[in-house]
Design a protein around this motif. Structure first.
Motif, PDB file in Angstrom:
ATOM      1  N   GLN A  41      33.041  31.847  71.290  1.00  0.00           N
ATOM      2  CA  GLN A  41      33.903  32.093  70.137  1.00  0.00           C
ATOM      3  C   GLN A  41      33.365  33.278  69.337  1.00  0.00           C
ATOM      4  O   GLN A  41      32.157  33.433  69.189  1.00  0.00           O
ATOM      5  CB  GLN A  41      33.955  30.849  69.237  1.00  0.00           C
ATOM      6  CG  GLN A  41      34.592  29.650  69.895  1.00  0.00           C
ATOM      7  CD  GLN A  41      36.038  29.909  70.285  1.00  0.00           C
ATOM      8  OE1 GLN A  41      36.799  30.474  69.520  1.00  0.00           O
ATOM      9  NE2 GLN A  41      36.399  29.499  71.489  1.00  0.00           N
TER      10      GLN A  41
ATOM     11  N   ARG B  34      32.221  35.550  66.166  1.00  0.00           N
ATOM     12  CA  ARG B  34      31.598  35.281  64.864  1.00  0.00           C
ATOM     13  C   ARG B  34      32.455  35.975  63.812  1.00  0.00           C
ATOM     14  O   ARG B  34      32.481  37.201  63.748  1.00  0.00           O
ATOM     15  CB  ARG B  34      30.190  35.842  64.840  1.00  0.00           C
ATOM     16  CG  ARG B  34      29.236  35.135  65.774  1.00  0.00           C
ATOM     17  CD  ARG B  34      27.871  35.821  65.737  1.00  0.00           C
ATOM     18  NE  ARG B  34      26.920  35.117  66.523  1.00  0.00           N
ATOM     19  CZ  ARG B  34      26.595  35.434  67.783  1.00  0.00           C
ATOM     20  NH1 ARG B  34      27.156  36.460  68.377  1.00  0.00           N
ATOM     21  NH2 ARG B  34      25.703  34.730  68.433  1.00  0.00           N
TER      22      ARG B  34
ATOM     23  N   GLU C 283      32.176  35.594  60.496  1.00  0.00           N
ATOM     24  CA  GLU C 283      31.355  35.894  59.327  1.00  0.00           C
ATOM     25  C   GLU C 283      29.968  36.286  59.832  1.00  0.00           C
ATOM     26  O   GLU C 283      29.539  35.818  60.892  1.00  0.00           O
ATOM     27  CB  GLU C 283      31.248  34.681  58.399  1.00  0.00           C
ATOM     28  CG  GLU C 283      32.563  34.258  57.773  1.00  0.00           C
ATOM     29  CD  GLU C 283      33.166  35.334  56.875  1.00  0.00           C
ATOM     30  OE1 GLU C 283      32.407  36.084  56.233  1.00  0.00           O
ATOM     31  OE2 GLU C 283      34.411  35.418  56.824  1.00  0.00           O
TER      32      GLU C 283
ATOM     33  N   GLU D  66      26.311  36.264  60.829  1.00  0.00           N
ATOM     34  CA  GLU D  66      25.497  35.106  61.209  1.00  0.00           C
ATOM     35  C   GLU D  66      24.147  35.591  61.711  1.00  0.00           C
ATOM     36  O   GLU D  66      24.072  36.571  62.459  1.00  0.00           O
ATOM     37  CB  GLU D  66      26.240  34.361  62.324  1.00  0.00           C
ATOM     38  CG  GLU D  66      25.546  33.175  62.892  1.00  0.00           C
ATOM     39  CD  GLU D  66      26.355  32.537  64.025  1.00  0.00           C
ATOM     40  OE1 GLU D  66      25.724  32.036  64.966  1.00  0.00           O
ATOM     41  OE2 GLU D  66      27.600  32.548  63.966  1.00  0.00           O
TER      42      GLU D  66
ATOM     43  N   VAL E 271      21.075  35.623  64.104  1.00  0.00           N
ATOM     44  CA  VAL E 271      20.828  35.295  65.503  1.00  0.00           C
ATOM     45  C   VAL E 271      19.463  35.858  65.887  1.00  0.00           C
ATOM     46  O   VAL E 271      18.891  36.667  65.175  1.00  0.00           O
ATOM     47  CB  VAL E 271      21.918  35.881  66.439  1.00  0.00           C
ATOM     48  CG1 VAL E 271      23.287  35.305  66.114  1.00  0.00           C
ATOM     49  CG2 VAL E 271      21.937  37.391  66.386  1.00  0.00           C
TER      50      VAL E 271
ATOM     51  N   LEU F 177      28.194  39.945  63.903  1.00  0.00           N
ATOM     52  CA  LEU F 177      29.573  39.798  63.447  1.00  0.00           C
ATOM     53  C   LEU F 177      30.480  40.326  64.546  1.00  0.00           C
ATOM     54  O   LEU F 177      30.172  41.354  65.165  1.00  0.00           O
ATOM     55  CB  LEU F 177      29.795  40.594  62.159  1.00  0.00           C
ATOM     56  CG  LEU F 177      31.171  40.530  61.499  1.00  0.00           C
ATOM     57  CD1 LEU F 177      31.518  39.108  61.059  1.00  0.00           C
ATOM     58  CD2 LEU F 177      31.222  41.481  60.304  1.00  0.00           C
ATOM     59  N   SER F 178      31.581  39.648  64.812  1.00  0.00           N
ATOM     60  CA  SER F 178      32.536  40.090  65.827  1.00  0.00           C
ATOM     61  C   SER F 178      33.631  40.938  65.197  1.00  0.00           C
ATOM     62  O   SER F 178      34.135  40.616  64.128  1.00  0.00           O
ATOM     63  CB  SER F 178      33.167  38.901  66.541  1.00  0.00           C
ATOM     64  OG  SER F 178      32.186  38.161  67.232  1.00  0.00           O
TER      65      SER F 178
ATOM     66  N   ASP G  25      31.238  42.698  69.718  1.00  0.00           N
ATOM     67  CA  ASP G  25      30.254  41.981  68.914  1.00  0.00           C
ATOM     68  C   ASP G  25      29.219  42.974  68.400  1.00  0.00           C
ATOM     69  O   ASP G  25      28.662  43.768  69.172  1.00  0.00           O
ATOM     70  CB  ASP G  25      29.582  40.876  69.719  1.00  0.00           C
ATOM     71  CG  ASP G  25      30.476  39.661  69.897  1.00  0.00           C
ATOM     72  OD1 ASP G  25      31.601  39.643  69.336  1.00  0.00           O
ATOM     73  OD2 ASP G  25      30.067  38.711  70.595  1.00  0.00           O
TER      74      ASP G  25
END
Length: 160
Positions: free
Chosen positions: A5, A7, A9, A11, A13, A102-103, A153
Protein backbone atom coordinates in the motif's frame (compact mmCIF):
# COMPACT_ATOMS: atom_id res chain seq x y z
CA UNK A 1 11.21 -1.67 1.61
CA UNK A 2 8.42 -1.04 -0.91
CA UNK A 3 5.10 -1.69 0.83
CA UNK A 4 2.07 -3.01 -1.01
CA UNK A 5 0.00 0.00 0.00
CA UNK A 6 1.26 3.52 -0.69
CA UNK A 7 2.35 5.74 2.19
CA UNK A 8 -0.06 8.69 2.07
CA UNK A 9 1.59 10.51 4.98
CA UNK A 10 5.31 10.78 5.79
CA UNK A 11 6.40 7.69 7.71
CA UNK A 12 9.68 6.74 9.36
CA UNK A 13 11.31 3.67 7.83
CA UNK A 14 14.68 1.94 7.96
CA UNK A 15 16.40 1.61 4.59
CA UNK A 16 18.38 -1.59 4.04
CA UNK A 17 21.80 -1.45 2.32
CA UNK A 18 20.68 -3.31 -0.81
CA UNK A 19 23.25 -4.06 -3.52
CA UNK A 20 22.49 -2.25 -6.77
CA UNK A 21 23.59 -1.86 -10.38
CA UNK A 22 23.67 1.81 -11.35
CA UNK A 23 24.61 4.31 -13.99
CA UNK A 24 26.19 7.30 -12.29
CA UNK A 25 26.53 10.91 -13.38
CA UNK A 26 28.38 13.44 -11.26
CA UNK A 27 27.79 17.19 -11.31
CA UNK A 28 24.56 17.14 -13.29
CA UNK A 29 21.47 19.32 -13.22
CA UNK A 30 17.77 18.62 -13.60
CA UNK A 31 18.14 19.40 -17.33
CA UNK A 32 20.42 16.34 -17.76
CA UNK A 33 18.19 13.84 -15.95
CA UNK A 34 15.98 12.75 -18.85
CA UNK A 35 19.00 11.81 -20.97
CA UNK A 36 20.54 9.96 -18.00
CA UNK A 37 17.34 7.98 -17.53
CA UNK A 38 17.03 7.17 -21.25
CA UNK A 39 20.63 6.04 -21.77
CA UNK A 40 21.05 4.55 -18.30
CA UNK A 41 18.02 2.28 -18.29
CA UNK A 42 18.73 1.19 -21.87
CA UNK A 43 22.28 0.22 -20.82
CA UNK A 44 21.05 -1.61 -17.71
CA UNK A 45 18.54 -3.56 -19.80
CA UNK A 46 21.14 -4.45 -22.43
CA UNK A 47 23.61 -5.62 -19.75
CA UNK A 48 21.18 -8.29 -18.61
CA UNK A 49 21.22 -7.43 -14.91
CA UNK A 50 18.34 -9.10 -13.07
CA UNK A 51 16.56 -6.61 -10.82
CA UNK A 52 14.89 -7.70 -7.58
CA UNK A 53 12.75 -4.58 -7.28
CA UNK A 54 11.63 -1.44 -9.05
CA UNK A 55 13.94 1.06 -10.71
CA UNK A 56 15.20 3.92 -8.57
CA UNK A 57 17.11 7.18 -8.67
CA UNK A 58 19.38 8.59 -5.96
CA UNK A 59 20.20 12.27 -5.90
CA UNK A 60 23.10 13.56 -3.78
CA UNK A 61 23.38 17.32 -3.32
CA UNK A 62 21.04 20.15 -4.23
CA UNK A 63 18.31 18.83 -6.57
CA UNK A 64 17.55 22.39 -7.70
CA UNK A 65 21.23 23.07 -8.50
CA UNK A 66 24.14 20.74 -9.24
CA UNK A 67 24.01 17.21 -7.86
CA UNK A 68 25.30 13.67 -8.39
CA UNK A 69 22.78 11.08 -9.59
CA UNK A 70 22.57 7.30 -9.75
CA UNK A 71 19.82 5.39 -11.51
CA UNK A 72 19.49 1.65 -11.36
CA UNK A 73 17.95 -1.44 -9.88
CA UNK A 74 18.32 -3.37 -6.63
CA UNK A 75 19.99 -6.78 -7.04
CA UNK A 76 19.97 -10.05 -5.09
CA UNK A 77 23.79 -10.15 -5.12
CA UNK A 78 26.32 -7.34 -5.61
CA UNK A 79 27.89 -6.90 -9.04
CA UNK A 80 31.41 -8.34 -8.96
CA UNK A 81 32.79 -5.52 -11.12
CA UNK A 82 31.72 -2.65 -13.30
CA UNK A 83 30.22 -3.53 -16.69
CA UNK A 84 32.12 -1.40 -19.18
CA UNK A 85 30.16 0.40 -21.86
CA UNK A 86 28.63 3.73 -22.68
CA UNK A 87 27.57 4.39 -20.01
CA UNK A 88 29.42 2.10 -17.58
CA UNK A 89 27.25 0.16 -15.13
CA UNK A 90 28.68 0.33 -11.62
CA UNK A 91 28.14 -1.72 -8.47
CA UNK A 92 26.67 0.38 -5.67
CA UNK A 93 24.51 0.15 -2.55
CA UNK A 94 21.34 1.94 -1.53
CA UNK A 95 21.83 4.36 1.36
CA UNK A 96 21.05 2.57 4.62
CA UNK A 97 19.54 3.85 7.83
CA UNK A 98 16.55 5.81 9.05
CA UNK A 99 14.50 7.81 6.53
CA UNK A 100 11.14 9.42 6.08
CA UNK A 101 9.05 7.94 3.25
CA UNK A 102 6.06 9.19 1.28
CA UNK A 103 4.34 7.88 -1.86
CA UNK A 104 3.60 10.12 -4.84
CA UNK A 105 0.52 9.12 -6.81
CA UNK A 106 0.25 10.72 -10.23
CA UNK A 107 2.38 12.11 -13.04
CA UNK A 108 6.07 12.91 -12.68
CA UNK A 109 5.49 16.60 -13.36
CA UNK A 110 3.82 16.92 -9.93
CA UNK A 111 6.56 15.08 -8.00
CA UNK A 112 7.84 18.42 -6.69
CA UNK A 113 4.69 18.93 -4.62
CA UNK A 114 5.10 15.55 -2.90
CA UNK A 115 8.82 16.18 -2.36
CA UNK A 116 7.83 19.49 -0.75
CA UNK A 117 5.53 17.68 1.70
CA UNK A 118 8.24 15.16 2.53
CA UNK A 119 10.94 17.81 2.99
CA UNK A 120 8.64 19.79 5.29
CA UNK A 121 8.26 16.65 7.41
CA UNK A 122 12.04 16.14 7.41
CA UNK A 123 12.64 19.76 8.45
CA UNK A 124 10.03 19.42 11.20
CA UNK A 125 11.78 16.34 12.51
CA UNK A 126 15.47 17.20 12.07
CA UNK A 127 15.48 20.98 11.65
CA UNK A 128 17.17 20.83 8.23
CA UNK A 129 16.81 18.87 5.00
CA UNK A 130 19.42 16.28 4.14
CA UNK A 131 21.43 16.00 0.96
CA UNK A 132 20.38 12.52 -0.24
CA UNK A 133 17.04 11.84 -1.93
CA UNK A 134 15.75 8.51 -3.27
CA UNK A 135 12.88 7.78 -5.68
CA UNK A 136 11.59 4.26 -6.33
CA UNK A 137 9.44 3.97 -9.47
CA UNK A 138 6.90 1.45 -8.17
CA UNK A 139 4.89 1.77 -11.38
CA UNK A 140 7.22 0.93 -14.25
CA UNK A 141 7.69 4.01 -16.42
CA UNK A 142 6.69 3.46 -20.02
CA UNK A 143 5.30 5.53 -22.88
CA UNK A 144 2.00 3.63 -22.57
CA UNK A 145 1.57 4.18 -18.82
CA UNK A 146 -1.31 6.31 -17.58
CA UNK A 147 0.36 9.25 -15.76
CA UNK A 148 -2.53 9.44 -13.28
CA UNK A 149 -1.89 5.81 -12.24
CA UNK A 150 1.86 6.23 -11.60
CA UNK A 151 3.29 5.59 -8.13
CA UNK A 152 6.71 6.79 -7.00
CA UNK A 153 7.91 6.16 -3.46
CA UNK A 154 10.13 8.95 -2.06
CA UNK A 155 12.72 8.52 0.69
CA UNK A 156 14.72 11.18 2.52
CA UNK A 157 17.37 9.68 4.84
CA UNK A 158 17.46 11.34 8.24
CA UNK A 159 20.17 11.24 10.89
CA UNK A 160 19.03 10.01 14.27
Amino acid sequence: MIPVQPRLEPERVDLAPLPTAVVRRDATTIDGIRELFDTGFAALGAAGVTPTGPAFAIYRGDPMGVFDAEIGFPLAEPLRAAIEGTPTIQPSTLPAGPALALSHLGPYDTLGETWGRLMSAVAGRTGAPGSVYVEFYVTQPSPDADPAAMRTDLFAPIGE
